[in-house]
Design a protein around this motif. Sequence first.
Motif, mmCIF file in Angstrom:
data_model
loop_
_atom_site.group_PDB
_atom_site.id
_atom_site.type_symbol
_atom_site.label_atom_id
_atom_site.label_comp_id
_atom_site.label_asym_id
_atom_site.label_seq_id
_atom_site.Cartn_x
_atom_site.Cartn_y
_atom_site.Cartn_z
ATOM 1 N N TYR A 1 0.843 -1.196 0.000
ATOM 2 C CA TYR A 1 0.000 0.000 0.000
ATOM 3 C C TYR A 1 0.880 1.249 0.000
ATOM 4 O O TYR A 1 1.900 1.312 0.680
ATOM 5 N N ILE A 2 0.473 2.235 -0.820
ATOM 6 C CA ILE A 2 1.141 3.551 -0.797
ATOM 7 C C ILE A 2 0.057 4.583 -0.520
ATOM 8 O O ILE A 2 -0.935 4.663 -1.258
ATOM 9 N N SER A 3 0.220 5.355 0.537
ATOM 10 C CA SER A 3 -0.847 6.280 0.950
ATOM 11 C C SER A 3 -0.776 7.593 0.181
ATOM 12 O O SER A 3 0.216 7.880 -0.491
ATOM 13 N N ASN A 4 -1.849 8.364 0.296
ATOM 14 C CA ASN A 4 -1.789 9.745 -0.174
ATOM 15 C C ASN A 4 -0.931 10.536 0.798
ATOM 16 O O ASN A 4 -0.593 10.079 1.884
ATOM 17 N N VAL A 5 -0.603 11.755 0.408
ATOM 18 C CA VAL A 5 0.262 12.587 1.245
ATOM 19 C C VAL A 5 -0.550 13.107 2.439
ATOM 20 O O VAL A 5 -1.724 13.444 2.312
ATOM 21 N N PHE A 6 0.097 13.174 3.572
ATOM 22 C CA PHE A 6 -0.535 13.803 4.743
ATOM 23 C C PHE A 6 0.517 14.600 5.478
ATOM 24 O O PHE A 6 1.720 14.454 5.221
#
Lengths: 570, 124
Positions: free
Chosen positions: A157-162
């Motif tokens: 999994y690669i998340s969106n930026v936060f």
Amino acid sequence: MYRKIMNRILFGKRQVHDHYTVLKRNIIIIMLLITIIPLTTMIIINYFQYRSHLRNQIMAPLYAMAEKTRHSFELFLDQRLAIIRFISTAYSFKELGDKQNIEKILISLKKECCGFVDIGLINSEGDLISYAGPYTLLGKNYSEQISFQETQIKGQYISNVFLGHRKYPHIVIAVQHLKDDGQTWILKATIDTDFFDILISSMGLARQTDTFLVNKDGILQTNSIYYGNTLQKCSIEIPLNSFKSSSVERTDSSNRDIIVVTSPFSIADYILVIVQPHSVAMESWYALKTEMIIIFLISLTIILFAILKMTDVLIKRIKTSDENRETALAELQHAQKLSSIGRLAAGVAHEINNPLAIINQKAGLMEDLIDLSKNFDKKAKFTELTGSILKSVERCRKITHRLLGFSKRIDVKIEPINVNNVITEVFEFLEKDILYRRIDICMNLSDSLKIIQSDHGQIEQMLLNLLTNAFAAIKDLGMVGVETANNKDGGIRIKIKDNGCGIPKNIIKNIYDPFFSTKKEKGTGLGLSITYGIIKKLGGNISVESTQGEGSLFIVDLPEKSDETESADE
Amino acid sequence: MNNEKIKILLIDDEEEFASTLAERLELRGYVAKIAKGGESGISLIAHESFDIVLLDLMMPGLNGLDTLKQIKIINKHLPVILLTGHGSVQGGTEGMRIGAFDFLMKPLDIKKLIKKIQLAINNE
């Protein structure tokens, strides 16, 4: 209405719609149409062809750059995933669960690979059981989070930026590890996104060109120069659902026309966006377009100028030739008029001349007889009557002689003639008059005068008429000048000049008309008419310059060779 | 020169004209004889002697100029004055080139004619 407007444009002011104006307008319109229509068509076709061609040329590098940059991003992310996957394989669940071990691993990661912020181990229930990093997350349950569920399904999994706790943008990457007993655990790591900016700046983009990442919701994942900062909604509309690289044209909030090229990631929910203003992308096209328009306008001006100038010259020529034709026609009609009057006059004169001669002699005889007889009743009255008859006969005689001369039906005999000799002969003929009136004759005859082919009798008659006129114009002791010279065209010129009374300006154009006379009962009005007829018959020309009170100058041009056919109708 | 001795031959086809002119000349003391055409004129000159010839240019048959040529062959020194009803000087000058003394246009002025006759005779 259209015609009026066209004429206004072409000729500036309101004009009489004569034949030439209409002709000129039509020629100009036709020439404009046949030159401007092909030119304009060519320019329009070229315009669209060049535009589509150049557009392809311009878009290709933009696409290539988008693909390349996306590939770099994917490579970077893939690398990080591989490292985490390697750690999950190299270490056991137990080893990773040890706090010391996991902190050692984070230190090594930070040392060897840039960007890692923390690392944590999550068991199959979603509890964070081991963690190394700046946050206090230990024991937190992730089972309800999308990241956990997605990792369970997809294995990574690669998340969106936060924004992390130091307000720096971060992303989370996670991999699932399957244990031998079927249990799973997840190793997750946080990475800061500094490297994104490094990658973008290494692209070497053209000026005013903006490159950034957005997620599938259109939220910016990196800073954009023009369209917002990380985690803000991108201010331009971007196609988010495309699966391959594509381009669209938009107008942004500052009203710039822009080209948007997008390239979606395959391993994450990112889309790489390159935004370039139209003005930059199509710079070469705009330059070409300007050149095309300038060339078109210059050509148009030249064509317009040439057409107007050419038409002007053309119409002037047509006008001149028309005028010449009309003049020639008028001259011909004049000559025909003279000729038919002449024929009529000759017929009458011929028939009258003989009876006139008889009347003259009879009256003369009566006079003689009266003179010789002794005085009788009314002798004086008879003398007066016969005198009156003789005077009237004399007047008639003058008229018939001139009429006959006017229309002589003598065959023209063309032979070599030295006009100087003819002049001398005519002067011999007039010798008595010259002596009696003591006229000053000024001869200036060219020694090298060309021998011309012409009619001796006609020239003699013509000279006699002109000289008789000159003598009539001058007073006693006046001057008459005769001059001969060669003409350039092979013919000769005779000038007869007097210092007499001259011809008034208002009648100068009538002097060649038959029966036009200023001498009243003394003249018949045929002398110059005959002269004119003879000169025309011989293919020559006559002109006159005269100043009233100062004298007249008659100029006669005779051709090198008189045309016999021309005189055949006489 | 005495007028009575001057013999004039008048060659003209126009009888009315010729006879009247002859009468007027005779009234002035000349001897005038008439020939009605070129041929009869020439034969008269061949047989008689004249002091001067008045010759009409426009005649049927042998015309004036041809008659003049014949006269000049017979008697080169016989003065000839041409008479013409024709308005141009063409015939006149042509005649003068052949040997005529002078030419006059019809209708004639008798005084001018007498003057020319005298001149011609005196010239001889």
